[in-house]
Design a protein around this motif. Structure first.
Motif, PDB file in Angstrom:
ATOM      1  N   THR A   1     -10.615  47.354  81.944  1.00 31.69           N
ATOM      2  CA  THR A   1     -10.847  47.812  80.576  1.00 31.69           C
ATOM      3  C   THR A   1     -11.949  48.862  80.532  1.00 31.69           C
ATOM      4  OG1 THR A   1     -10.208  45.614  79.798  1.00 31.69           O
ATOM      5  CG2 THR A   1     -11.291  47.051  78.223  1.00 31.69           C
ATOM      6  N   ASP A   2     -13.021  48.645  81.288  1.00 29.27           N
ATOM      7  CA  ASP A   2     -14.117  49.617  81.325  1.00 29.27           C
ATOM      8  C   ASP A   2     -13.637  50.966  81.853  1.00 29.27           C
ATOM      9  OD1 ASP A   2     -15.998  47.914  80.271  1.00 29.27           O
ATOM     10  OD2 ASP A   2     -16.853  47.324  82.201  1.00 29.27           O
ATOM     11  N   TRP A   3     -12.823  50.928  82.913  1.00 28.56           N
ATOM     12  CA  TRP A   3     -12.309  52.181  83.475  1.00 28.56           C
ATOM     13  C   TRP A   3     -11.448  52.907  82.448  1.00 28.56           C
ATOM     14  CZ3 TRP A   3     -11.051  52.955  89.274  1.00 28.56           C
ATOM     15  CH2 TRP A   3     -12.086  52.456  90.068  1.00 28.56           C
ATOM     16  N   ALA A   4     -10.631  52.144  81.711  1.00 28.20           N
ATOM     17  CA  ALA A   4      -9.751  52.754  80.716  1.00 28.20           C
ATOM     18  C   ALA A   4     -10.559  53.347  79.558  1.00 28.20           C
ATOM     19  CB  ALA A   4      -8.752  51.725  80.205  1.00 28.20           C
ATOM     20  N   ILE A   5     -11.603  52.652  79.120  1.00 26.24           N
ATOM     21  CA  ILE A   5     -12.445  53.186  78.045  1.00 26.24           C
ATOM     22  C   ILE A   5     -13.152  54.449  78.513  1.00 26.24           C
ATOM     23  CG2 ILE A   5     -14.465  52.726  76.586  1.00 26.24           C
ATOM     24  CD1 ILE A   5     -13.592  49.788  76.511  1.00 26.24           C
ATOM     25  N   ASP A   6     -13.549  54.488  79.775  1.00 27.85           N
ATOM     26  CA  ASP A   6     -14.120  55.718  80.336  1.00 27.85           C
ATOM     27  C   ASP A   6     -13.130  56.882  80.232  1.00 27.85           C
ATOM     28  OD1 ASP A   6     -16.480  54.449  80.984  1.00 27.85           O
ATOM     29  OD2 ASP A   6     -15.964  54.163  83.107  1.00 27.85           O
ATOM     30  N   GLU A   7     -11.844  56.579  80.440  1.00 25.15           N
ATOM     31  CA  GLU A   7     -10.823  57.617  80.337  1.00 25.15           C
ATOM     32  C   GLU A   7     -10.682  58.122  78.902  1.00 25.15           C
ATOM     33  OE1 GLU A   7     -10.366  58.810  83.225  1.00 25.15           O
ATOM     34  OE2 GLU A   7      -8.281  58.352  83.750  1.00 25.15           O
ATOM     35  N   VAL A   8     -10.727  57.206  77.923  1.00 22.95           N
ATOM     36  CA  VAL A   8     -10.677  57.623  76.519  1.00 22.95           C
ATOM     37  C   VAL A   8     -11.881  58.500  76.200  1.00 22.95           C
ATOM     38  CG1 VAL A   8     -10.648  56.835  74.129  1.00 22.95           C
ATOM     39  CG2 VAL A   8      -9.394  55.552  75.862  1.00 22.95           C
ATOM     40  N   SER A   9     -13.036  58.146  76.751  1.00 24.89           N
ATOM     41  CA  SER A   9     -14.236  58.951  76.543  1.00 24.89           C
ATOM     42  C   SER A   9     -14.059  60.356  77.115  1.00 24.89           C
ATOM     43  CB  SER A   9     -15.446  58.264  77.185  1.00 24.89           C
ATOM     44  OG  SER A   9     -16.617  59.038  77.024  1.00 24.89           O
ATOM     45  N   ARG A  10     -13.457  60.438  78.292  1.00 21.70           N
ATOM     46  CA  ARG A  10     -13.210  61.762  78.875  1.00 21.70           C
ATOM     47  C   ARG A  10     -12.285  62.583  77.983  1.00 21.70           C
ATOM     48  NH1 ARG A  10     -12.825  58.470  83.576  1.00 21.70           N
ATOM     49  NH2 ARG A  10     -14.583  58.800  84.981  1.00 21.70           N
TER      50      ARG A  10
END
Length: 325
Positions: free
Chosen positions: A296-305
């Protein structure tokens, strides 16, 4: 995503950071795109998905006219990303690399335990309830310069090879998409699949589920396993002919660590449940418990990008799906 997954992510706070990088109501999960609120779908630019996500068909995408990206907080996107997504030029990201980490860790433990014959020692100790004579009973076992065969230089396969480096093990690799120089750079000796099967003390499968990989370990190839070898499967059950493998396991000739089988749950009368040379687990190698937070953290990082106009770090291409899990 599925309702059960959504509730768990909410309860454990995994989605708390998402509203800081996107305009989103984390309390709302869509499990059926054909019946979801049309106004919300019409405004949606990014889909944040997880296990149980509904399939993104042409009909569903028609209700998502502004959709530009799909960010999957789990591994494979094959279950919900269709050709229609690629035709519309929608960008897809996956946390498969994050999910690869616990699978590789599980595999490393299985390899080291297999060569050490830990399960055998534990059973002997439990039965004797006294100190067994270990030297003659387990002569020839251990991890020093044992040969480990890795089938598939996938994200997981490459990570397993990396984790094996600190240990005094000889690593073989078979992957039709990896040339000899690349295999050696990874730290493995490139070999054909039959040779790998014959030479390895432990064979660990990390190939994708494709029509051409179905029963890649069939009766003929399983017969090539050396006596006492261990077969580890954390990939997909269909890659191994379960009936043929069971025949070898019943004789005690080989050992197995099976996190996946075909069918997914063996019949109640299957010998796999009770054989002393088999460790059977219910698909637990991948992310479980707090390991879901990593994905989930990795995916939220992607949304941030995405919100910053940056490219995804873990973008998935349509061509990649033809040779991935």
């Amino acid at each position: 995503m599925g309702a059960a997954v959504h509730r768990r992510l909410l309860t454990e706070g995994s989605l708390d950071r998402l509203p800081t990088v996107a305009r989103v109501d984390t309390a709302t999960a869509v499990t059926d795109l054909t019946t979801a609120d049309a106004r919300q779908l019409a405004e949606t630019e990014v889909l944040f998905t997880h296990w149980g996500a509904p399939e993104l068909t042409e009909e569903a995408l028609h209700r998502l006219p502004r959709l530009r990206a799909v960010v999957h907080a789990a591994g494979s996107v094959k279950h919900h990303v269709t050709d229609a997504v690629w035709r519309r030029g929608i960008t897809v990201s996956s946390a498969a690399a994050a999910n690869a980490l616990p699978v590789a860790e599980f595999t490393l433990a299985a390899i080291l335990f297999a060569n050490k014959r830990v399960l055998d020692v534990a059973r002997a100790y439990t039965t004797a309830r006294a100190q067994p004579d270990l030297l003659p009973y387990f002569s020839g076992h251990g991890n020093y310069h044992r040969t480990v065969g890795i089938v598939g230089a996938s994200r997981i396969g490459r990570r397993v090879i990396e984790l094996l480096r600190p240990h005094d093990l000889d690593v073989l690799l078979h992957d039709p998409y990896v040339d000899d120089q690349r295999a050696r750079t990874l730290g493995a000796e490139p070999v054909g699949l039959d040779e790998l099967t014959r030479r390895s003390d432990v064979v660990s499968i990390h190939a994708p589920q494709l029509p051409e990989t179905r029963h890649m370990f069939d009766a003929r190839r399983l017969a090539l396993l050396k006596d006492g070898a261990t077969l580890i499967n954390t990939a997909r059950g269909s890659l191994v002919d379960t009936d043929a493998l069971t025949g070898h396991l019943v004789t005690g000739r080989v050992h197995a660590v099976l996190d996946v089988t075909e069918p997914d749950v063996p019949p109640a009368d299957s010998p796999l449940y009770t054989l002393p040379n088999v460790l059977l687990t219910p698909h637990i190698a991948g992310s479980l418990g707090n390991e879901l937070h990593r994905m989930t953290d990795w995916a939220i990082d992607e949304v941030s990008r995405y919100a910053q106009g940056l490219p995804f770090a873990h973008e998935v291409g349509s061509e990649e799906l033809s040779r991935s899990a």
